[in-house]
Every structure is written in structure tokens, then in C-alpha cells.
Write a protein that holds these residues in place. Sequence first.
Motif, mmCIF file in Angstrom:
data_model
loop_
_atom_site.group_PDB
_atom_site.id
_atom_site.type_symbol
_atom_site.label_atom_id
_atom_site.label_comp_id
_atom_site.label_asym_id
_atom_site.label_seq_id
_atom_site.Cartn_x
_atom_site.Cartn_y
_atom_site.Cartn_z
ATOM 1 N N GLU A 1 0.821 -1.200 0.000
ATOM 2 C CA GLU A 1 0.000 0.000 0.000
ATOM 3 C C GLU A 1 0.865 1.264 0.000
ATOM 4 O O GLU A 1 1.954 1.292 0.549
ATOM 5 N N THR A 2 0.352 2.279 -0.654
ATOM 6 C CA THR A 2 1.043 3.555 -0.730
ATOM 7 C C THR A 2 0.472 4.477 0.330
ATOM 8 O O THR A 2 -0.733 4.701 0.378
ATOM 9 N N VAL A 3 1.312 5.004 1.188
ATOM 10 C CA VAL A 3 0.887 5.922 2.242
ATOM 11 C C VAL A 3 0.762 7.319 1.654
ATOM 12 O O VAL A 3 1.683 7.827 1.043
ATOM 13 N N ASN A 4 -0.426 7.925 1.811
ATOM 14 C CA ASN A 4 -0.628 9.305 1.386
ATOM 15 C C ASN A 4 -0.571 10.166 2.637
ATOM 16 O O ASN A 4 -1.538 10.271 3.383
ATOM 17 N N LYS A 5 0.565 10.795 2.873
ATOM 18 C CA LYS A 5 0.760 11.588 4.098
ATOM 19 C C LYS A 5 -0.055 12.873 4.095
ATOM 20 O O LYS A 5 -0.052 13.607 5.073
ATOM 21 N N SER A 6 -0.794 13.147 3.014
ATOM 22 C CA SER A 6 -1.680 14.311 2.974
ATOM 23 C C SER A 6 -3.066 13.984 3.517
ATOM 24 O O SER A 6 -3.855 14.888 3.754
ATOM 25 N N ILE A 7 -3.362 12.680 3.683
ATOM 26 C CA ILE A 7 -4.686 12.273 4.169
ATOM 27 C C ILE A 7 -4.503 11.430 5.426
ATOM 28 O O ILE A 7 -4.207 10.246 5.365
ATOM 29 N N GLN A 8 -4.676 12.043 6.582
ATOM 30 C CA GLN A 8 -4.599 11.324 7.843
ATOM 31 C C GLN A 8 -5.914 10.609 8.092
ATOM 32 O O GLN A 8 -6.980 11.137 7.787
ATOM 33 N N CYS B 1 -3.954 2.580 5.876
ATOM 34 C CA CYS B 1 -2.610 2.001 5.810
ATOM 35 C C CYS B 1 -2.310 1.255 7.103
ATOM 36 O O CYS B 1 -2.361 1.839 8.191
ATOM 37 N N THR B 2 -2.019 -0.002 6.989
ATOM 38 C CA THR B 2 -1.736 -0.845 8.140
ATOM 39 C C THR B 2 -0.604 -0.259 8.980
ATOM 40 O O THR B 2 0.426 0.126 8.457
ATOM 41 N N ASN B 3 -0.815 -0.186 10.282
ATOM 42 C CA ASN B 3 0.163 0.301 11.257
ATOM 43 C C ASN B 3 0.506 1.783 11.122
ATOM 44 O O ASN B 3 1.455 2.244 11.734
ATOM 45 N N GLN B 4 -0.217 2.520 10.288
ATOM 46 C CA GLN B 4 -0.007 3.958 10.154
ATOM 47 C C GLN B 4 -1.371 4.623 10.026
ATOM 48 O O GLN B 4 -2.258 4.069 9.409
ATOM 49 N N ASP B 5 -1.532 5.800 10.589
ATOM 50 C CA ASP B 5 -2.820 6.485 10.541
ATOM 51 C C ASP B 5 -2.922 7.391 9.319
ATOM 52 O O ASP B 5 -3.040 8.618 9.429
ATOM 53 N N TYR B 6 -2.855 6.757 8.134
ATOM 54 C CA TYR B 6 -2.975 7.459 6.862
ATOM 55 C C TYR B 6 -3.838 6.649 5.910
ATOM 56 O O TYR B 6 -4.029 5.445 6.084
ATOM 57 N N CYS B 7 -4.316 7.327 4.874
ATOM 58 C CA CYS B 7 -5.104 6.700 3.816
ATOM 59 C C CYS B 7 -4.164 6.342 2.659
ATOM 60 O O CYS B 7 -3.160 7.016 2.437
#
Length: 54
Positions: free
Chosen positions: A2-9, A19-25
Motif C-alpha cells: 500500500e502507498t501511504v498518502n501523508k496528505s490524508i490522515q 494504511c496498516t500500522n499507520q494512521d494514513y489513507c
Amino acid sequence: METVNKSIQCTVTQCQHHCTNQDYCSLDTVQIGTHESNPTVNQCTDCMSFMAKG
């Protein structure tokens, strides 16, 4: 992968796009809507891009 989009929490772990283990979409963009005719607080808004994990 999966690609983490750090602009969408996001903290909705039940969503397929979370995103698994991260609070991002993982989506590039999301659609936001409302279930109210006159939204006045953030609880009146919804992520229309939500898809339940399954």
C-alpha cells in the motif's frame, strides 16, 4: 504494497484504504460528504470513499 498518502490522515482501521500500522489513507484523493441537510459540526460529515475491509 500500500502507498501511504501523508496528505490524508485517517484513523478508521476498518476501512480497506487505511494504511496498516499507520494512521494514513492509501488513496490519492477522498470524497467527503454529509448526511445532514445543514451540517454544523464535524460529526455531520462523512468520508464517502470508505470501503469496509472484507
